[in-house]
Design an enzyme around this catalytic site. Sequence first.
Site, PDB file in Angstrom:
ATOM      1  N   ALA A 155      10.251  41.203  43.202  1.00 33.53           N
ATOM      2  CA  ALA A 155      10.764  40.160  42.301  1.00 33.53           C
ATOM      3  C   ALA A 155       9.955  40.095  41.008  1.00 33.53           C
ATOM      4  O   ALA A 155      10.481  39.729  39.962  1.00 33.53           O
ATOM      5  CB  ALA A 155      10.730  38.818  43.018  1.00 33.53           C
ATOM      6  N   CYS A 156       8.662  40.463  41.076  1.00 34.54           N
ATOM      7  CA  CYS A 156       7.817  40.385  39.881  1.00 34.54           C
ATOM      8  C   CYS A 156       8.110  41.518  38.886  1.00 34.54           C
ATOM      9  O   CYS A 156       7.501  41.589  37.826  1.00 34.54           O
ATOM     10  CB  CYS A 156       6.344  40.395  40.289  1.00 34.54           C
ATOM     11  SG  CYS A 156       5.918  41.733  41.404  1.00 34.54           S
ATOM     12  N   GLY A 157       9.025  42.421  39.228  1.00 30.18           N
ATOM     13  CA  GLY A 157       9.421  43.478  38.296  1.00 30.18           C
ATOM     14  C   GLY A 157       8.756  44.807  38.573  1.00 30.18           C
ATOM     15  O   GLY A 157       9.111  45.818  37.969  1.00 30.18           O
TER      16      GLY A 157
END
Length: 179
Positions: A155-157
């Site tokens: 989710a943090c990329g």
Amino acid sequence: MGKNILLHVTGSISCYKACALTSLLTKNGYNVRVIASEDALKFVGAASFEGLSHNKLETSMFGNDDPIPHIHLAQNWADLIISYPCSANTINRLAAGLADDLFGAVCLANNFQKPLLIAPAMNTNMFRHPSVQEGLKKLEGWGAKILPCGEGELACGTTGVGRLLEPAEALEYIEKAIS
Ligand SMILES: Cc1cc2nc3c(=O)[nH]c(=O)nc-3n(C[C@H](O)[C@H](O)[C@H](O)COP(=O)(O)O)c2cc1C
């Protein structure tokens, strides 16, 4: 009678998957009670866990209908305990044996009598941090079952290890551990 699953949820972006796991477990005939950390409730609301589990959410050792919830949940109610998702913070806290919140006290009171499953979920660097790796090893050595993390886009990329196991996969581990 269905078996009793105590599901612990921590403050992770993947908390929504704990709602799906709660739903899967109840649909498969398990009784589910959920303990949420204070930070878990910044991601998903109590109403979701209560609606999906058909039980009141547990958040604290104090102020409950049950005056000694950690002992009763660990020693009388639960057939299996799972922390899903389990944050880096909670892994380190459990590995230190802290009991200043409800779940920490449940884990000490359980003392590995009933299966304890830990499903880590976090950013790759956090997962690889020595404190987390040593914490997981310590918990495993004491008797916890550490579930694998998935690899992929987080989710943090970033891309790497640290994804929370999918709810259907977690259900398989639960069924195996409880049978
Ligand atoms: C948007 C966001 C997502 C987060 N996701 C994670 C995560 O997946 N795993 C993790 O270990 N910490 C994550 N954190 C940090 C935890 O929420 C933080 O360490 C918290 O204190 C964990 O507390 P708990 O273990 O009591 O739930 C996230 C924080 C934010 C703001």
